[in-house]
Design a protein around this motif. Structure first.
Motif, PDB file in Angstrom:
ATOM      1  N   ALA A   1     -37.980   8.092  25.523  1.00 29.34           N
ATOM      2  CA  ALA A   1     -37.493   9.095  26.485  1.00 29.34           C
ATOM      3  C   ALA A   1     -38.016  10.480  26.117  1.00 29.34           C
ATOM      4  O   ALA A   1     -37.695  11.469  26.768  1.00 29.34           O
ATOM      5  CB  ALA A   1     -35.963   9.099  26.511  1.00 29.34           C
TER       6      ALA A   1
ATOM      7  N   PHE B   1     -41.364  13.076  24.761  1.00 33.70           N
ATOM      8  CA  PHE B   1     -42.663  13.487  25.302  1.00 33.70           C
ATOM      9  C   PHE B   1     -43.723  12.392  25.116  1.00 33.70           C
ATOM     10  O   PHE B   1     -44.209  11.795  26.089  1.00 33.70           O
ATOM     11  CB  PHE B   1     -43.062  14.810  24.642  1.00 33.70           C
ATOM     12  N   ILE B   2     -44.082  12.109  23.882  1.00 35.28           N
ATOM     13  CA  ILE B   2     -45.165  11.149  23.642  1.00 35.28           C
ATOM     14  C   ILE B   2     -44.734   9.743  24.059  1.00 35.28           C
ATOM     15  O   ILE B   2     -45.465   9.014  24.733  1.00 35.28           O
ATOM     16  CB  ILE B   2     -45.610  11.188  22.159  1.00 35.28           C
ATOM     17  N   GLY B   3     -43.503   9.373  23.680  1.00 36.73           N
ATOM     18  CA  GLY B   3     -43.010   8.024  23.972  1.00 36.73           C
ATOM     19  C   GLY B   3     -42.995   7.716  25.467  1.00 36.73           C
ATOM     20  O   GLY B   3     -43.366   6.610  25.875  1.00 36.73           O
TER      21      GLY B   3
ATOM     22  N   ASP C   1     -34.008   4.703  22.555  1.00 40.18           N
ATOM     23  CA  ASP C   1     -33.908   6.154  22.395  1.00 40.18           C
ATOM     24  C   ASP C   1     -32.438   6.559  22.477  1.00 40.18           C
ATOM     25  O   ASP C   1     -31.693   6.020  23.293  1.00 40.18           O
ATOM     26  CB  ASP C   1     -34.717   6.851  23.516  1.00 40.18           C
TER      27      ASP C   1
ATOM     28  N   LEU D   1     -31.584   9.708  23.098  1.00 37.32           N
ATOM     29  CA  LEU D   1     -31.610  10.934  23.922  1.00 37.32           C
ATOM     30  C   LEU D   1     -31.249  12.193  23.122  1.00 37.32           C
ATOM     31  O   LEU D   1     -30.763  13.170  23.688  1.00 37.32           O
ATOM     32  CB  LEU D   1     -30.703  10.796  25.155  1.00 37.32           C
TER      33      LEU D   1
ATOM     34  N   THR E   1     -33.350  14.290  21.637  1.00 36.91           N
ATOM     35  CA  THR E   1     -34.243  15.339  22.163  1.00 36.91           C
ATOM     36  C   THR E   1     -34.993  14.850  23.400  1.00 36.91           C
ATOM     37  O   THR E   1     -35.720  15.615  24.024  1.00 36.91           O
ATOM     38  CB  THR E   1     -35.277  15.787  21.105  1.00 36.91           C
ATOM     39  N   GLY E   2     -34.827  13.583  23.737  1.00 36.54           N
ATOM     40  CA  GLY E   2     -35.479  13.029  24.924  1.00 36.54           C
ATOM     41  C   GLY E   2     -34.575  13.174  26.145  1.00 36.54           C
ATOM     42  O   GLY E   2     -33.411  13.564  26.021  1.00 36.54           O
TER      43      GLY E   2
ATOM     44  N   ASP F   1     -29.401   4.274  18.687  1.00 38.93           N
ATOM     45  CA  ASP F   1     -29.853   5.112  17.576  1.00 38.93           C
ATOM     46  C   ASP F   1     -30.593   4.279  16.538  1.00 38.93           C
ATOM     47  O   ASP F   1     -30.085   3.233  16.108  1.00 38.93           O
ATOM     48  CB  ASP F   1     -28.601   5.766  16.953  1.00 38.93           C
TER      49      ASP F   1
ATOM     50  N   ARG G   1     -30.807   4.879  13.588  1.00 40.41           N
ATOM     51  CA  ARG G   1     -30.069   4.868  12.320  1.00 40.41           C
ATOM     52  C   ARG G   1     -29.170   3.647  12.219  1.00 40.41           C
ATOM     53  O   ARG G   1     -28.559   3.410  11.181  1.00 40.41           O
ATOM     54  CB  ARG G   1     -29.260   6.160  12.169  1.00 40.41           C
TER      55      ARG G   1
ATOM     56  N   ALA H   1     -39.815   7.502  17.668  1.00 34.44           N
ATOM     57  CA  ALA H   1     -38.531   8.208  17.534  1.00 34.44           C
ATOM     58  C   ALA H   1     -38.448   8.938  16.197  1.00 34.44           C
ATOM     59  O   ALA H   1     -38.688   8.359  15.145  1.00 34.44           O
ATOM     60  CB  ALA H   1     -37.370   7.223  17.656  1.00 34.44           C
TER      61      ALA H   1
ATOM     62  N   GLY I   1     -38.529  15.864  15.433  1.00 33.55           N
ATOM     63  CA  GLY I   1     -39.728  16.651  15.173  1.00 33.55           C
ATOM     64  C   GLY I   1     -39.332  18.075  14.820  1.00 33.55           C
ATOM     65  O   GLY I   1     -38.142  18.390  14.740  1.00 33.55           O
TER      66      GLY I   1
ATOM     67  N   ALA J   1     -47.303   9.204  12.646  1.00 34.27           N
ATOM     68  CA  ALA J   1     -47.350   9.983  11.405  1.00 34.27           C
ATOM     69  C   ALA J   1     -47.663  11.419  11.820  1.00 34.27           C
ATOM     70  O   ALA J   1     -47.571  11.751  13.004  1.00 34.27           O
ATOM     71  CB  ALA J   1     -48.409   9.406  10.475  1.00 34.27           C
TER      72      ALA J   1
ATOM     73  N   TYR K   1     -50.749  12.445  14.136  1.00 35.16           N
ATOM     74  CA  TYR K   1     -50.993  13.272  15.318  1.00 35.16           C
ATOM     75  C   TYR K   1     -51.171  14.731  14.907  1.00 35.16           C
ATOM     76  O   TYR K   1     -50.448  15.247  14.055  1.00 35.16           O
ATOM     77  CB  TYR K   1     -49.802  13.223  16.275  1.00 35.16           C
TER      78      TYR K   1
ATOM     79  N   GLN L   1     -43.872  17.500  27.805  1.00 35.75           N
ATOM     80  CA  GLN L   1     -43.454  18.086  26.519  1.00 35.75           C
ATOM     81  C   GLN L   1     -42.400  19.142  26.825  1.00 35.75           C
ATOM     82  O   GLN L   1     -42.582  19.982  27.703  1.00 35.75           O
ATOM     83  CB  GLN L   1     -44.647  18.697  25.775  1.00 35.75           C
TER      84      GLN L   1
HETATM   85  N1  LIG Z   1     -45.728  16.399  19.448  1.00 36.96           N
HETATM   86  C1  LIG Z   1     -46.508  16.561  18.398  1.00 36.96           C
HETATM   87  O1  LIG Z   1     -47.359  17.452  18.344  1.00 36.96           O
HETATM   88  C2  LIG Z   1     -46.394  15.660  17.199  1.00 36.96           C
HETATM   89  C3  LIG Z   1     -47.246  15.874  16.098  1.00 36.96           C
HETATM   90  C4  LIG Z   1     -47.142  15.026  14.991  1.00 36.96           C
HETATM   91  C5  LIG Z   1     -46.244  13.980  15.008  1.00 36.96           C
HETATM   92  N2  LIG Z   1     -45.407  13.812  16.077  1.00 36.96           N
HETATM   93  C6  LIG Z   1     -44.446  12.700  16.046  1.00 36.96           C
HETATM   94  O2  LIG Z   1     -44.551  11.981  17.268  1.00 36.96           O
HETATM   95  C7  LIG Z   1     -43.293  11.414  17.612  1.00 36.96           C
HETATM   96  C8  LIG Z   1     -42.915  11.801  19.038  1.00 36.96           C
HETATM   97  O3  LIG Z   1     -42.827  13.215  19.125  1.00 36.96           O
HETATM   98  P1  LIG Z   1     -42.572  13.988  20.483  1.00 36.96           P
HETATM   99  O4  LIG Z   1     -43.363  15.214  20.438  1.00 36.96           O
HETATM  100  O5  LIG Z   1     -42.733  13.050  21.624  1.00 36.96           O
HETATM  101  O6  LIG Z   1     -41.043  14.407  20.305  1.00 36.96           O
HETATM  102  P2  LIG Z   1     -39.793  14.203  21.267  1.00 36.96           P
HETATM  103  O7  LIG Z   1     -38.662  14.944  20.625  1.00 36.96           O
HETATM  104  O8  LIG Z   1     -40.142  14.538  22.668  1.00 36.96           O
HETATM  105  O9  LIG Z   1     -39.534  12.642  21.181  1.00 36.96           O
HETATM  106  C9  LIG Z   1     -38.798  12.034  20.153  1.00 36.96           C
HETATM  107  C10 LIG Z   1     -37.866  11.040  20.780  1.00 36.96           C
HETATM  108  O10 LIG Z   1     -37.143  10.372  19.735  1.00 36.96           O
HETATM  109  C11 LIG Z   1     -35.798  10.258  20.148  1.00 36.96           C
HETATM  110  N3  LIG Z   1     -34.932  10.162  18.976  1.00 36.96           N
HETATM  111  C12 LIG Z   1     -34.673  11.143  18.062  1.00 36.96           C
HETATM  112  N4  LIG Z   1     -33.785  10.702  17.159  1.00 36.96           N
HETATM  113  C13 LIG Z   1     -33.494   9.424  17.499  1.00 36.96           C
HETATM  114  C14 LIG Z   1     -32.634   8.432  16.954  1.00 36.96           C
HETATM  115  N5  LIG Z   1     -31.892   8.691  15.874  1.00 36.96           N
HETATM  116  N6  LIG Z   1     -32.577   7.238  17.552  1.00 36.96           N
HETATM  117  C15 LIG Z   1     -33.307   6.957  18.664  1.00 36.96           C
HETATM  118  N7  LIG Z   1     -34.128   7.858  19.232  1.00 36.96           N
HETATM  119  C16 LIG Z   1     -34.224   9.076  18.659  1.00 36.96           C
HETATM  120  C17 LIG Z   1     -35.519  11.534  20.938  1.00 36.96           C
HETATM  121  O11 LIG Z   1     -34.400  11.434  21.792  1.00 36.96           O
HETATM  122  C18 LIG Z   1     -36.827  11.701  21.692  1.00 36.96           C
HETATM  123  O12 LIG Z   1     -36.798  11.058  22.935  1.00 36.96           O
HETATM  124  C19 LIG Z   1     -42.322  11.910  16.541  1.00 36.96           C
HETATM  125  O13 LIG Z   1     -42.235  10.920  15.551  1.00 36.96           O
HETATM  126  C20 LIG Z   1     -43.000  13.136  15.981  1.00 36.96           C
HETATM  127  O14 LIG Z   1     -42.597  13.407  14.656  1.00 36.96           O
HETATM  128  C21 LIG Z   1     -45.470  14.624  17.172  1.00 36.96           C
END
Ligand SMILES: NC(=O)c1ccc[n+]([C@@H]2O[C@H](COP(=O)([O-])OP(=O)(O)OC[C@H]3O[C@@H](n4cnc5c(N)ncnc54)[C@H](O)[C@@H]3O)[C@@H](O)[C@H]2O)c1
Length: 340
Positions: free
Chosen positions: A12, A14-16, A34, A36, A38-39, A59, A61, A80, A83, A122, A174, A182
């Motif tokens: 839910a 950005f990247i996912g 997810d 939610l 931060t999604g 979750d 966890r 997940a 970040g 990563a 990444y 995003q």
């Molecule tokens: N965006 C970047 O530039 C970047 C760079 C390097 C690494 N990453 C990694 O890429 C991944 C995705 O990043 P993103 O930018 O899409 O961030 P994002 O915050 O948009 O997505 C992270 C998702 O993980 C979910 N999440 C968080 N904690 C959770 C939990 N305990 N249980 C289930 N779901 C959970 C959030 O709800 C969210 O939907 C992350 O692992 C981040 O560390 C991102």
């Protein structure tokens, strides 16, 4: 016929959400796990009704939740995490619980479910205080934030799980990913959506430092390509290519590899600001006159980050199609239509 099933954690986000959307289009069955944190549900609007899509609100966890999500799965794309470097500095405990505890739960669940390959997000933050440029996978420095530690620990766990349990793992480091969906909101918004939102509101964004820091900004579609290639490249082919390029891979263990995922370029914050402003001024000429405000540098920030993508090019035949400039243009288009 067996339809391959992919579990996308953080789907839910950005990247996912971009990964879910793409792999549904490719005909896979996709399960998103997810909580939610931060999604957002809105990130899944375009595919939530897809018959091959399942959303589990839960979750990472919680081990049982992870087990339920990976039941019958062929691949895991683990995105997940919490970040943001500043978030981890303010709350290292929760970052650690989610990014390390949750990661370990997903590894255990994936191992027990017998998934074919575990691919995980990563991070370039693992290069820490290393000054070497461009960043090469095998040379890392010391971490500069709790977030960076968690991402490095993920790599260590993946390594041990591949050696100990024969799990195939691929870590994708990444580099500053950006693109549609995003999140521009919240205290820990990434620089591109944050600045775009501010410019669209007629506000002046703050540049931390003098604007000379640079990043290898990576458009989301390149990240999707890297995930797909990390997932579908056969083990034997990876071994052959690794041998050809003198990359050491143990014959006795399942593959465990880490790749930079970037375009391989660099853009200073000052140049980024100008490009975003110009792209948005194309739609609204009032934006063209907005000047940035300069603020203090942020703790934990790396001055320069640029990737060598040679390893992914050689082993995965990763060939990113979008340079940063093209990506900025497409991202601005999307925000113009969706954020205004
Ligand atoms: N965006 C970047 O530039 C970047 C760079 C390097 C690494 N990453 C990694 O890429 C991944 C995705 O990043 P993103 O930018 O899409 O961030 P994002 O915050 O948009 O997505 C992270 C998702 O993980 C979910 N999440 C968080 N904690 C959770 C939990 N305990 N249980 C289930 N779901 C959970 C959030 O709800 C969210 O939907 C992350 O692992 C981040 O560390 C991102």
């Amino acid at each position: 016929m067996h339809i391959l099933k992919i579990v996308v954690t953080g789907g839910a986000g950005f990247i996912g959400s971009n990964l879910c959307e793409y792999f549904l289009q490719q005909g896979y069955q996709v399960v998103c796990l997810d909580n939610l944190a931060t999604g957002h549900m809105e990130n899944m609007t375009e595919f939530i009704e897809h018959p091959a899509f399942t959303f589990i609100k839960g979750d990472i966890r919680d081990l049982e939740t992870c087990r339920k999500a990976v039941e019958g799965a062929d691949y895991v794309l683990h995105e997940a995490a919490l970040g943001s470097v500043p978030r981890s500095i303010e709350d290292p405990l929760t970052t650690n619980e989610v990014n390390i505890g949750g990661f370990l739960n997903m590894l255990v669940a994936a191992r027990d479910a017998g998934v074919k390959r575990f691919i995980y997000a990563a991070s370039s933050s693992t290069y820490g205080d290393s000054k070497e440029l461009p960043k090469v996978e095998e040379h890392i420095g010391r971490p500069l934030s709790p977030y960076a530690i968690t991402k490095y620990v993920n790599e260590l766990y993946a390594d041990v799980f591949s050696k100990t349990y024969g799990m195939e793992c691929v870590g994708l480091r990444y580099f500053n990913v950006f693109g549609k969906r995003q999140d521009p909101n919240g205290a820990y918004a990434a620089v591109i959506p944050l600045w775009v939102k501010q410019l669209l509101r007629g506000e002046s964004p703050v540049i931390n430092g003098d604007g000379s820091f640079s990043r290898d900004f990576t458009y989301i579609d390149n990240v999707i390509e890297a995930n797909e290639k990390a997932m579908i490249t056969p083990t034997e082919l990876i071994r052959q290519r690794a041998k050809f390029y003198n990359l050491e891979l143990s014959d006795d263990h399942a593959i465990n590899l880490v790749f930079n995922v970037a375009f391989g370029g660099n853009t200073t914050l000052k140049a980024l600001y100008k490009t975003l402003r110009d792209n948005l001024a194309f739609h609204d000429s009032r934006i063209a006159t907005l000047e940035p405000v300069y603020g203090p540098e942020r703790a934990g920030d790396i001055p320069h980050s640029q990737a060598s993508i040679l390893k992914a090019q050689r082993i995965l035949e990763y060939a990113p199609k979008y340079d940063a400039a093209e990506g900025f243009r497409m991202a601005c288009e999307w925000y113009w239509k969706n954020l205004k």
